[in-house]
Design an enzyme around this catalytic site. Structure first.
Site, PDB file in Angstrom:
ATOM      1  N   ALA A  28     -57.085  39.531  -7.958  1.00 13.03           N
ATOM      2  CA  ALA A  28     -57.691  40.732  -7.379  1.00 13.03           C
ATOM      3  C   ALA A  28     -57.900  40.559  -5.875  1.00 13.03           C
ATOM      4  CB  ALA A  28     -59.018  41.044  -8.067  1.00 13.03           C
ATOM      5  N   GLY A  31     -54.562  41.008  -4.354  1.00  8.00           N
ATOM      6  CA  GLY A  31     -54.149  42.388  -4.646  1.00  8.00           C
ATOM      7  C   GLY A  31     -54.851  43.402  -3.767  1.00  8.00           C
ATOM      8  N   ASP A  32     -56.108  43.166  -3.469  1.00  4.69           N
ATOM      9  CA  ASP A  32     -56.868  44.056  -2.593  1.00  4.69           C
ATOM     10  C   ASP A  32     -56.214  44.125  -1.213  1.00  4.69           C
ATOM     11  OD1 ASP A  32     -59.244  45.570  -1.637  1.00  4.69           O
ATOM     12  OD2 ASP A  32     -59.667  43.719  -0.542  1.00  4.69           O
ATOM     13  N   SER A  33     -55.846  42.988  -0.684  1.00  7.18           N
ATOM     14  CA  SER A  33     -55.212  42.948   0.645  1.00  7.18           C
ATOM     15  C   SER A  33     -53.837  43.587   0.639  1.00  7.18           C
ATOM     16  CB  SER A  33     -55.089  41.499   1.127  1.00  7.18           C
ATOM     17  OG  SER A  33     -56.368  40.949   1.314  1.00  7.18           O
ATOM     18  N   GLU A 113     -56.575  45.828  -8.867  1.00 10.62           N
ATOM     19  CA  GLU A 113     -56.191  44.925  -7.788  1.00 10.62           C
ATOM     20  C   GLU A 113     -55.572  43.636  -8.335  1.00 10.62           C
ATOM     21  OE1 GLU A 113     -59.924  44.624  -5.771  1.00 10.62           O
ATOM     22  OE2 GLU A 113     -59.555  46.423  -4.559  1.00 10.62           O
TER      23      GLU A 113
END
Length: 142
Positions: A28, A31-33, A113
């Site tokens: 996550a 994934g967020d970035s 994410e």
């Protein structure tokens, strides 16, 4: 967009390696970035505007509440492996909480994410692009 993502993930791992080697919160985190970067890139490539306008459009898509709404609508389109990654992350115990979202929305966004991080690290660029573009269309922000 796939070609541009390839540059970022030259050391892709197998899907099994990614899901077994990394915690759902680590997936996550990356994934967020990746999500933020790819949504921003999509808007920059489509238009030329002031940064504040980009920011407003992008944040309407990348917020935990927006991610939660999208993933709820998209769940049936996830593969079995993606659903497993999503559920592991959604059911995790993050040590932080969202400023502007409910815990439920935050956990769903964390799951989403994680799926993006899983796709990115395993080099599944076409699928990553499909999810990002689907989320942009879902929110109707052009």
């Amino acid at each position: 967009m796939e070609e541009s993502v390839v540059l970022l993930d030259e050391q892709a791992l197998s899907p099994h390696e990614v899901s077994s080697k990394y915690s759902p919160l680590a997936l996550a985190y990356i994934g967020d970035s990746i999500y933020d970067l790819l949504v921003k890139k999509s808007f920059v490539l489509k238009s030329n505007m002031q940064p504040e306008k980009y920011h407003k459009k992008v944040t309407s898509i990348v917020s935990a509440k927006a991610q939660s709404a999208f993933i709820e609508s998209f769940m049936d389109n996830l593969t079995e492996e993606e659903q497993a990654v999503y559920k592991r992350a959604r059911n995790s115990s993050p040590h932080t909480k969202a400023k502007n979202a409910s815990l439920q929305d935050y956990l769903k966004a964390t799951g989403f994410e994680a799926v993006l991080g899983y796709l990115y690290l395993s080099g599944q660029n076409a699928r990553l692009d499909e999810l990002v573009q689907s989320s942009i269309r879902f929110h109707g922000v052009d």
